[in-house]
Scaffold this motif. Structure first.
Motif, PDB file in Angstrom:
ATOM      1  N   LEU A 226       0.819  -1.218   0.000  1.00  0.00           N
ATOM      2  CA  LEU A 226       0.000   0.000   0.000  1.00  0.00           C
ATOM      3  C   LEU A 226       0.855   1.271   0.000  1.00  0.00           C
ATOM      4  O   LEU A 226       0.663   2.158  -0.833  1.00  0.00           O
ATOM      5  N   PHE A 263      -8.047   4.739  14.470  1.00  0.00           N
ATOM      6  CA  PHE A 263      -8.072   4.480  13.038  1.00  0.00           C
ATOM      7  C   PHE A 263      -9.286   3.626  12.649  1.00  0.00           C
ATOM      8  O   PHE A 263      -9.840   3.760  11.565  1.00  0.00           O
ATOM      9  N   ALA A 265     -12.175   3.882  13.781  1.00  0.00           N
ATOM     10  CA  ALA A 265     -13.325   4.781  13.594  1.00  0.00           C
ATOM     11  C   ALA A 265     -13.292   5.414  12.208  1.00  0.00           C
ATOM     12  O   ALA A 265     -14.342   5.634  11.581  1.00  0.00           O
ATOM     13  N   HIS A 272     -13.071   1.751   3.985  1.00  0.00           N
ATOM     14  CA  HIS A 272     -11.712   1.206   3.931  1.00  0.00           C
ATOM     15  C   HIS A 272     -10.818   1.989   2.965  1.00  0.00           C
ATOM     16  O   HIS A 272      -9.629   2.195   3.224  1.00  0.00           O
ATOM     17  N   ASP A 276      -7.203   3.667   3.675  1.00  0.00           N
ATOM     18  CA  ASP A 276      -5.967   3.495   2.878  1.00  0.00           C
ATOM     19  C   ASP A 276      -5.367   4.854   2.510  1.00  0.00           C
ATOM     20  O   ASP A 276      -4.146   5.057   2.579  1.00  0.00           O
ATOM     21  N   ARG A 299       6.472   0.214   7.463  1.00  0.00           N
ATOM     22  CA  ARG A 299       5.143  -0.083   8.001  1.00  0.00           C
ATOM     23  C   ARG A 299       5.278  -1.351   8.831  1.00  0.00           C
ATOM     24  O   ARG A 299       5.652  -2.405   8.307  1.00  0.00           O
TER      25      ARG A 299
END
Ligand SMILES: Nc1nc2c(ncn2[C@@H]2O[C@H](COP(=O)(O)OP(=O)(O)OP(=O)(O)O)[C@@H](O)[C@H]2O)c(=O)[nH]1
Length: 391
Positions: A226, A263, A265, A272, A276, A299
């Protein structure tokens, strides 16, 4: 051992077809490699050119214009294949312009044939131009991690250029070289050399493809899909080395662990895709604060990120962490033009005498403290003292 021209022609045709077939079949299996398709076409064109020239060698239209033109086209295709493979932005128009020039030249050669010497020199010079162009792209426009296979392929083009240069010398000075060992060697090897160099070129291109695929796979295995950052496995691998190197020099290292606040929430409220976008936005904000050279940014998990700052003054690391935390809160993410406010909690650990795993687990403990104390803040382990040594 002596081969007559017909035998050599048959061997050359068989090898040319075999190479073209194998590149075509490889292209059917390995999809998504445009260079491979272009090289397959180049080898077919080269084989067809050899047929056209082999059918009639004495200056016919088929040999001079069609055969010569196809050799030029095959060279242009090989060059473009190399450029595309190396992601070097070479425009089609340049090699095609050279093909056009050569074709025009061949038409004038056909209409008013020059002496054999001039014709051999022209073809030699033209071959050397292509060879040098390919060598230049292979050696000077290739990424560092592909230099080995590019070097091998460049060597084949260099040998080809030397062969044509030697032939030109022999043609230019017939009184010195005619019927010498060099002349005999070049004449005998003329066809065999062509066959051998096509075969070696196909090997060079195959090695380049194999290297590219290996590098891409390795990169994929180390990268988060991502954000494009290092993934957790790659961070651990590089982090262990980096912190050990710092420790050996007696320098302090710092690990900052970030976790986006609430996050779930954001995902639940915005979807979604927005989540991202927020993750990518967060990475951009941290990068914009100015990461030091040699820093590792990765990450670590879903909405957890780790930043390793080697050889850094802990007080400086502390100020950086505060600046990053404030920057995230000050810059909302935009999703379809609408702002999403975000904050992050940061856990930090800095030490001279701790290893990577100790620093990460200390930063993790600090992060949970930052969460417990109300989020959107930086906490250090232990007890808020930036410069303290982590146990
Ligand atoms: N959009 C998106 N969501 C992800 C991704 N990876 C993990 N998540 C989500 O991240 C959320 C993490 O939620 P929690 O662990 O409860 O944490 P939180 O809501 O940030 O709460 P605090 O950390 O306590 O502030 C979960 O809803 C996961 O589904 C991802 O790649 N994209």
């Amino acid at each position: 051992m002596h081969f007559d021209l017909f035998t050599l022609g048959v061997i050359g045709a068989a090898i040319g077809i075999a190479i073209s077939m194998s590149f075509t079949l490889l292209g059917l299996v390995l999809r998504g490699l445009p260079a491979l398709r272009i090289w397959a076409i180049a080898f077919w064109v080269l084989t067809a050119a050899a047929f056209a020239q082999g059918l009639n060698e004495d200056g016919s239209m088929l040999s001079t214009i069609v055969g010569g033109g196809m050799i030029a086209l095959a060279n242009a295709l090989m060059l473009m294949g190399i450029a595309i493979h190396l992601r070097y932005p070479l425009r089609w128009r340049w090699p095609m312009a050279v093909v056009g020039l050569f074709l025009a030249n061949q038409i004038s050669v056909y209409l008013s044939p020059p002496s054999q010497t001039v014709s051999a020199l022209m073809f030699g010079a033209y071959s050397v131009v292509w060879d040098l162009w390919m060598i230049w792209v292979l050696l000077w426009r290739s990424p560092r991690d592909m230099r080995n296979t590019c070097g091998f392929t460049a060597l084949i083009f260099a040998i080809d250029a030397v062969f044509y240069l030697l032939r030109s010398v022999v043609v230019l000075f017939p009184e010195r070289f005619a019927s010498t060992a060099l002349d005999d060697l070049l004449t005998t090897w003329n066809y065999l050399f062509g066959i051998l160099s096509s075969f070696l070129l196909s090997t060079g291109f195959t090695l380049m493809l194999a290297e590219r695929l290996t590098l891409d796979l390795r990169r994929l295995a180390h990268t988060d899909g991502l954000t494009g950052l290092l993934n957790r496995g790659a961070l651990i691998e590089a982090g262990l080395r980096l912190v050990d190197a710092c420790r050996a020099r007696g320098q302090a290292c710092c690990v900052l662990m970030f976790d986006l606040d609430n996050f779930k929430a954001i995902n639940d409220g915005w979807g979604h895709a927005a989540g991202d976008a927020v993750l990518n936005h967060f990475v951009e904000v941290i990068r914009d604060t100015g990461l030091a050279q040699g820093a590792l940014f990765a990450r670590y998990g879903g909405e957890e990120f780790v930043l390793v700052l080697p050889a850094i003054d802990p007080a400086h690391a502390g100020a950086m962490a505060e600046r990053m935390c404030a920057a995230v809160a000050a810059r909302p993410a935009l999703f379809h033009g609408r702002p999403i406010n975000i904050t992050t909690s940061v856990g930090g650990a800095a030490a001279v005498d701790a290893n990577f795993e100790q620093l990460v687990s200390a930063a993790d403990v600090a992060l949970y403290r930052a969460k417990r104390q109300g989020r959107n803040q930086v906490a250090w382990n232990p007890g808020g003292a930036v410069a303290s040594v982590v146990p």
